[in-house]
Design an enzyme around this catalytic site. Structure first.
Site, short mmCIF file in Angstrom:
data_model
loop_
_atom_site.label_atom_id
_atom_site.label_comp_id
_atom_site.label_asym_id
_atom_site.label_seq_id
_atom_site.Cartn_x
_atom_site.Cartn_y
_atom_site.Cartn_z
N SER A 15 -84.44 -34.68 -33.55
CA SER A 15 -84.22 -33.25 -33.68
C SER A 15 -82.97 -32.87 -32.90
O SER A 15 -82.65 -33.49 -31.88
CB SER A 15 -85.43 -32.47 -33.14
OG SER A 15 -85.64 -32.76 -31.77
N HIS B 7 -75.28 -25.33 -30.21
CA HIS B 7 -74.86 -23.97 -29.85
C HIS B 7 -73.36 -24.00 -29.54
O HIS B 7 -72.95 -24.37 -28.44
CB HIS B 7 -75.64 -23.47 -28.63
CG HIS B 7 -77.10 -23.24 -28.91
ND1 HIS B 7 -77.55 -22.23 -29.71
CD2 HIS B 7 -78.20 -23.92 -28.47
CE1 HIS B 7 -78.88 -22.27 -29.75
NE2 HIS B 7 -79.29 -23.29 -29.03
N HIS C 181 -79.27 -26.35 -36.73
CA HIS C 181 -80.45 -27.12 -36.32
C HIS C 181 -80.78 -28.13 -37.41
O HIS C 181 -80.59 -27.86 -38.60
CB HIS C 181 -81.64 -26.17 -36.13
CG HIS C 181 -82.98 -26.84 -36.25
ND1 HIS C 181 -83.73 -26.78 -37.41
CD2 HIS C 181 -83.70 -27.59 -35.37
CE1 HIS C 181 -84.85 -27.46 -37.24
NE2 HIS C 181 -84.85 -27.96 -36.02
N ARG D 194 -88.67 -36.17 -39.24
CA ARG D 194 -89.80 -36.68 -38.47
C ARG D 194 -90.83 -37.36 -39.38
O ARG D 194 -90.86 -37.13 -40.59
CB ARG D 194 -90.46 -35.56 -37.69
CG ARG D 194 -90.93 -34.40 -38.55
CD ARG D 194 -91.38 -33.21 -37.72
NE ARG D 194 -91.81 -32.10 -38.56
CZ ARG D 194 -91.02 -31.19 -39.08
NH1 ARG D 194 -89.72 -31.22 -38.81
NH2 ARG D 194 -91.49 -30.23 -39.85
N GLY E 1 -95.56 -33.57 -24.10
CA GLY E 1 -94.22 -34.14 -24.17
C GLY E 1 -93.34 -33.71 -23.00
O GLY E 1 -93.72 -32.86 -22.20
#
Length: 309
Positions: A96, A100, A110, A114, A263
């Site tokens: 992922s 910016h 973005h 997955r 996580g």
């Protein structure tokens, strides 16, 4: 034709190469800063590597995360629509990233790809792919949004004419701030729970999405990176970044999954911008460039038809 057995090892190998190739492409595009690399382990099982670039010439902050984690029980975010898998163990891997840029004329972007496997008694009970990419401009240009969606369509094309419209629509619905009544940006692609085509085709589709991100984004970066801007544009960028924060903390399934599975918090929240501002009841003046974002871009549109005219 016999369906091939799902191979987590093959997915992990691809994701590792994607992690490296996007890292190299973004460092070359920035031309200054390099990614800091942090490897991490998860006590419950697995780990990953987070890469973060800060204060570059082009990118104010860019984060790319690879993870491969496992656990004894799927979290609520993963079983909300699959109650039959409650209590199953799991293995999950993905890449992922969120970029910016410093210049307000360069959009935020973005991407995520997955793979999940739910296990019972040591054997796969279910598997699925997910991912996509989306664009969040502040001062949008028609040609940039058109390029983005043409590349998204090209990523989908080998898998059927209906795939781009289907996953483009899903992106519009997913990246939508209900409490604001607006999309997060100009959309792109989003898919989840994908297993209907069989493992090999689903895996090929995920690879196509991952491989098309850099060709979709970096030409836009190159066109806009040197556009002159001032305090007004910078303040508007920081204000609109607040919407990004709101979405990620309120709605994003990936953020919820990461937090619910214990996580690494720094890796999960690296998608948030380094600077942001909120302002009470701010509204753009009619006829301004800022108003054009609200009027023309923060809603679902058939970009390929409307902008190509």
């Amino acid at each position: 034709m016999t369906e091939s057995i799902p191979s987590t090892a093959a997915v992990i190998a691809y994701l590792g190469s994607l992690h490296d190739s996007i890292t190299a492409a973004l460092e070359a595009a920035d031309g200054g800063a390099r990614f800091r690399r942090d490897s991490w382990k998860r006590p419950e099982g697995g780990g990953g590597e987070s890469r973060v670039l800060r204060d570059g010439r082009v990118f104010e902050q860019a984060g790319i995360n690879f993870s491969h984690v496992m656990g004894g029980q799927l979290p609520a975010s993963a079983t909300a629509q699959r109650p039959e898998l409650a209590g199953a163990s799991f293995e999950a891997t993905g890449v992922s990233l969120v970029i910016h840029p410093r210049n307000p004329y360069v959009p935020t972007s973005h991407a995520n790809v997955r793979y999940f496997v739910a296990m019972r008694d040591g054997a796969p009970a279910a598997w699925w792919f997910g991912g996509g990419f989306d664009l969040t401009p502040y001062y949008p240009f028609d040609e940039d949004v058109l390029h983005w969606h043409r590349t998204a369509r090209a990523a989908c094309a080998p898998h059927g004419d209906d795939v781009y419209p289907r996953f483009k629509d899903w992106c519009d619905r997913y990246f939508y701030l209900k409490h604001r009544g607006e999309t997060r940006g100009a959309g792109g692609l989003f898919f989840d729970d994908l297993n209907e085509w069989g493992f090999e085709r689903c895996f090929a589709f995920m690879r196509s999405i991952g491989d098309h991100y850099v060709p979709a984004y970096l030409p836009i970066v190159e066109r806009r990176r040197d556009t002159a801007y001032g305090e007004r544009e910078r303040n508007f960028q920081l204000y609109r970044r607040g919407r990004y924060v709101e979405f990620n903390l309120v709605y994003d399934r990936g953020t919820l999954f990461g937090l619910q599975t214990g996580g690494r918090t720094e890796s999960i929240l690296m998608s948030l911008p380094p600077l942001v501002r909120w302002e009470y009841d701010w509204r753009p003046e009619p006829g301004t460039p800022e108003a054009r974002l609200y009027d023309d871009f923060l809603r679902p549109r058939n970009w390929l038809d409307e902008l190509a005219r």
